[in-house]
Design a protein around this motif. Structure first.
Motif, mmCIF file in Angstrom:
data_model
loop_
_atom_site.group_PDB
_atom_site.id
_atom_site.type_symbol
_atom_site.label_atom_id
_atom_site.label_comp_id
_atom_site.label_asym_id
_atom_site.label_seq_id
_atom_site.Cartn_x
_atom_site.Cartn_y
_atom_site.Cartn_z
ATOM 1 N N THR A 27 0.857 -1.194 0.000
ATOM 2 C CA THR A 27 0.000 0.000 0.000
ATOM 3 C C THR A 27 0.888 1.238 0.000
ATOM 4 N N PRO A 28 0.619 2.193 -0.913
ATOM 5 C CA PRO A 28 1.473 3.393 -0.963
ATOM 6 C C PRO A 28 1.387 4.190 0.333
ATOM 7 N N LYS A 29 2.424 4.966 0.586
ATOM 8 C CA LYS A 29 2.385 5.912 1.695
ATOM 9 C C LYS A 29 1.477 7.077 1.289
ATOM 10 N N PRO A 36 -6.922 11.584 -5.355
ATOM 11 C CA PRO A 36 -7.642 11.660 -4.080
ATOM 12 C C PRO A 36 -8.368 10.374 -3.688
ATOM 13 N N LYS A 37 -8.759 9.566 -4.671
ATOM 14 C CA LYS A 37 -9.479 8.330 -4.326
ATOM 15 C C LYS A 37 -8.538 7.305 -3.693
ATOM 16 N N SER A 38 -7.355 7.146 -4.261
ATOM 17 C CA SER A 38 -6.360 6.260 -3.648
ATOM 18 C C SER A 38 -6.045 6.737 -2.229
ATOM 19 N N LEU A 39 -5.882 8.054 -2.081
ATOM 20 C CA LEU A 39 -5.576 8.633 -0.773
ATOM 21 C C LEU A 39 -6.660 8.298 0.242
ATOM 22 N N THR A 46 -8.519 0.712 3.542
ATOM 23 C CA THR A 46 -9.276 -0.141 2.615
ATOM 24 C C THR A 46 -8.614 -0.222 1.240
ATOM 25 N N TYR A 47 -7.338 0.174 1.159
ATOM 26 C CA TYR A 47 -6.639 0.126 -0.127
ATOM 27 C C TYR A 47 -6.581 -1.328 -0.613
#
Length: 304
Positions: A27-29, A36-39, A46-47
């Motif tokens: 999962t990215p930092k 914004p959705k990934s964030l 919930t990534y």
């Protein structure tokens, strides 16, 4: 040699580069989020996880195989997200255009170089450095080329602004015989429900004369009405803000009467069926958490 041929979004698909979720990394930092959705999903815990994304892409691959599509995959980069091949290049007519993508993603282009090498070198172009353009913003509709862009003076501040004015001008110069129409898109760094990351987040043609559209994805009402006039109000399926957020316009056409769609898009899928389409419903909701869906995962090379 690969004889490229793409003139619209919906003719019978013959060959495609399908992205890959294998070894897609952790999962990215928070500071690594591209949109914004990934964030939102990183913050909520919930990534999506690799095993679910691999499973979803496998189902997509099986549908493509069912229609005898030649499927090419990128070479695997360890611990790296390679799902969204649409961003890294696109085909117009018989020309392969390499995208000038976010610098961090340059490796993704290298992973499909073995495919590009099968194309005649005089049919492969790389725009100059000042040209920003990604495949999600480029949509072919026979004599038209639709391009999503962002004309705000704060363009440089938006990681969600992927195609600039120079990108539009570059395509115009490359394809002088086409009607190139640009669309100024709404961007947000913080609210995914108000961020049209690419043109295919708020519009996409289906079939021979229909389309899926989100009116509030366009900064200029005139751009929205251009499409209404071109396609006809009765031929457009209008999606809501939440449906845009869930990527309802990011389906993928295998043929003029065959659409691959997410299985939760109930309202859209019913409309497609009523209008005579075969709808191949698949699970893709985990991948959607990264603000990309079915069209984003494909780079079509040949259509009939």
């Amino acid at each position: 040699m690969l004889e490229l041929n793409i003139n619209n979004e919906t003719s019978r698909l013959k060959a495609v580069v399908l992205g890959s979720a294998f070894s897609s990394g952790p999962t990215p930092k928070i500071e690594e989020a591209y949109d914004p959705k990934s964030l939102e999903h990183i913050l909520a815990g919930t990534y999506p996880v690799e095993v679910d994304m691999v499973s979803e892409m496998k189902t997509f691959e099986e549908v493509l195989k069912k229609y005898n599509v030649t499927i090419l995959r990128p070479q695997n980069i360890y611990n790296y997200n390679q799902i969204f091949t649409r961003d890294i290049g696109f085909v117009i007519g018989d020309v392969f255009v390499k995208s000038n993508i976010l610098p961090d993603r340059e490796r993704e282009l290298g992973a499909i170089q073995f495919i590009i090498d099968q194309v005649s070198p005089n049919k492969v172009v790389r725009p100059p450095e000042e040209v920003h353009i990604e495949g999600g913003d480029v949509m072919l509709w026979n004599e038209h080329i639709f391009i999503g862009t962002y004309k705000g003076s704060d363009y440089k501040e938006y990681i969600t602004a992927r195609t600039n004015k120079e990108g539009v001008d570059y395509i115009k110069s490359l394809f002088p015989d086409k009607i190139v129409k640009e669309f100024d898109l709404v961007k947000s760094k913080i609210e995914a429900r108000d961020n049209a990351l690419h043109l295919d987040c708020c519009f996409q043609p289906v079939g021979r004369d229909k389309g899926i559209i989100y009116k509030n994805g366009f900064r200029e009402e005139a751009d929205y009405f251009y499409l209404v006039n071109l396609f006809g109000e009765e031929n457009l399926f209008h999606i809501t803000r939440d449906e845009m957020y869930n990527m309802n316009s990011n389906v993928f056409s295998i043929d003029s009467n065959v659409v691959v769609s997410e299985r939760n898009f109930t309202r859209l899928n019913n409309w497609l069926r009523i209008n005579g389409f075969i709808v191949e419903e698949i699970p893709y909701a985990e991948i959607a958490k990264q603000e990309g869906l079915l069209r984003c995962s494909t780079l079509p090379l040949i259509r009939e």
